[in-house]
Enzyme design. Structure first.
Site, PDB file in Angstrom:
ATOM      1  N   HIS A 221     -96.971  -4.171 -41.988  1.00 32.20           N
ATOM      2  CA  HIS A 221     -98.264  -3.523 -42.238  1.00 32.20           C
ATOM      3  C   HIS A 221     -99.225  -3.868 -41.098  1.00 32.20           C
ATOM      4  CE1 HIS A 221     -96.672  -4.077 -46.458  1.00 32.20           C
ATOM      5  NE2 HIS A 221     -96.953  -2.790 -46.457  1.00 32.20           N
TER       6      HIS A 221
ATOM      7  N   VAL B 174     -90.695  -3.306 -38.140  1.00 31.46           N
ATOM      8  CA  VAL B 174     -90.851  -4.690 -37.676  1.00 31.46           C
ATOM      9  C   VAL B 174     -89.796  -5.526 -38.401  1.00 31.46           C
ATOM     10  CG1 VAL B 174     -92.427  -6.659 -37.514  1.00 31.46           C
ATOM     11  CG2 VAL B 174     -93.308  -4.332 -37.273  1.00 31.46           C
TER      12      VAL B 174
END
Ligand code: PAF
Length: 306
Positions: free
Chosen positions: A37, A178
């Protein structure tokens, strides 16, 4: 960072900004925030004047058997992270704000073509729930750009299609996945994993890395690439003393149609979903000359035996 908890306060904050002609970026989330995020927020930060982040655990995208009640919630921790990543406004609506007439009302129905594969069959109501809440957030916030992670590739593709077909006038940006240093894609649901499950969860990125490796070496036949992926999956559990996740799918699909491909000619995506303990995990890699997932190939494939 301003925190707003109802849509009228939000509208007030946003109307001041629209007077100033600011470029607004939205990062919709369900909280349980992690560095994935963080990269959405910092990407928005670098391209927009105002970054709005929403946190709302959307009940209608969970089936009754799924983890709505136990989904990680840590508003205090999330607030601190968002402030450090540079968000300007955190919107944490009440359910009644987004669903004024209750949860069984209007839905955005996704096209069957984009939901007949990958996570669609296993989660029949999920994407209608996602599209519905994302449309509501886009309508309330009216951002110029909205940011989503590649890990949820099918979700991103459906939202992109919704924005195009419903003429929403918002740019939908996909940001690279990620990963943990060992390749595991970051997910709020990784919080459910104990140490054996955490080891088992590496099977997902190992099998995708193997597919990507063979693609890089020139293999284009989907059947062979998938076979390599399945072998890497089996190998991982043969060599590591960890539980064996329940593989839901390992698929190779076209990035636009999400339909299975026989040969990887245009850009394709290799995607996997598996149940590891009580976590349902998904991951994917893009098979394209300049794939953002190439770093996965250089990450350690070291075998850890418990
Ligand atoms: O990806 C998520 O966290 C959710 O599906 C989203 C897009 C915030 C909608 O609830």
């Amino acid at each position: 960072m301003q925190v707003v908890t109802d849509s009228s306060a939000l509208k007030e904050s946003l109307s001041e900004l629209s007077d100033k002609n600011y470029r607004i970026g939205l990062v919709p989330t369900m909280g349980g925030l992690h560095a994935g995020h963080g990269s959405l927020v910092t990407t928005a930060r670098s391209a927009c004047d105002v970054v709005v982040v929403s946190i709302f655990v959307n009940p209608i995208q969970f089936a009754p058997s799924e983890d709505f009640a136990s989904y990680p919630r840590d508003l205090l921790g999330d607030r601190q992270k968002l402030a450090s990543w540079g968000a300007d406004i955190l919107f944490v609506p009440e359910e009644s704000d987004l669903y004024p007439d209750g949860l069984s009302g209007m839905r955005v129905q996704p096209p069957a073509q984009l939901t007949s594969g990958l996570c669609g069959p296993g989660r029949p109501q999920h994407f209608a729930g996602v599209l519905t809440v994302v449309l509501k957030l886009l309508n309330l916030i009216r951002p110029h750009v909205a940011y989503f992670g590649q890990k949820d590739f099918q979700q991103w593709r459906l939202i992109q299609q919704m924005a195009t077909e419903l003429l929403l006038g918002v740019t939908i940006v996909r940001c690279p996945t990620v990963r943990e240093p060992d390749g595991l894609a970051l997910s709020s649901r990784n919080a459910y994993l104990d140490s054996r499950e955490r080891l088992a969860a590496r099977g997902l990125s190992r099998s995708l890395a193997t597919i990507l490796e063979h693609y890089q070496k020139g293999e284009r036949a989907a059947a062979i690439l998938l076979e390599r992926g399945h072998c890497a999956w089996d190998d991982w559990f043969a060599k590591n003393a960890c539980l064996i996740p329940q593989l839901e799918y390992l698929s190779l699909v076209d990035t636009r149609t999400l339909e299975p491909v026989e040969r990887v000619s245009a850009e394709s995506v290799a995607a996997v979903a598996a149940r590891v303990g009580k976590a349902r995990l998904i991951d994917n890699v893009l098979l394209a000359p300049a794939s953002p997932d190439l770093p996965l190939l250089s990450w350690p494939a070291a075998i850890l035996v418990e």
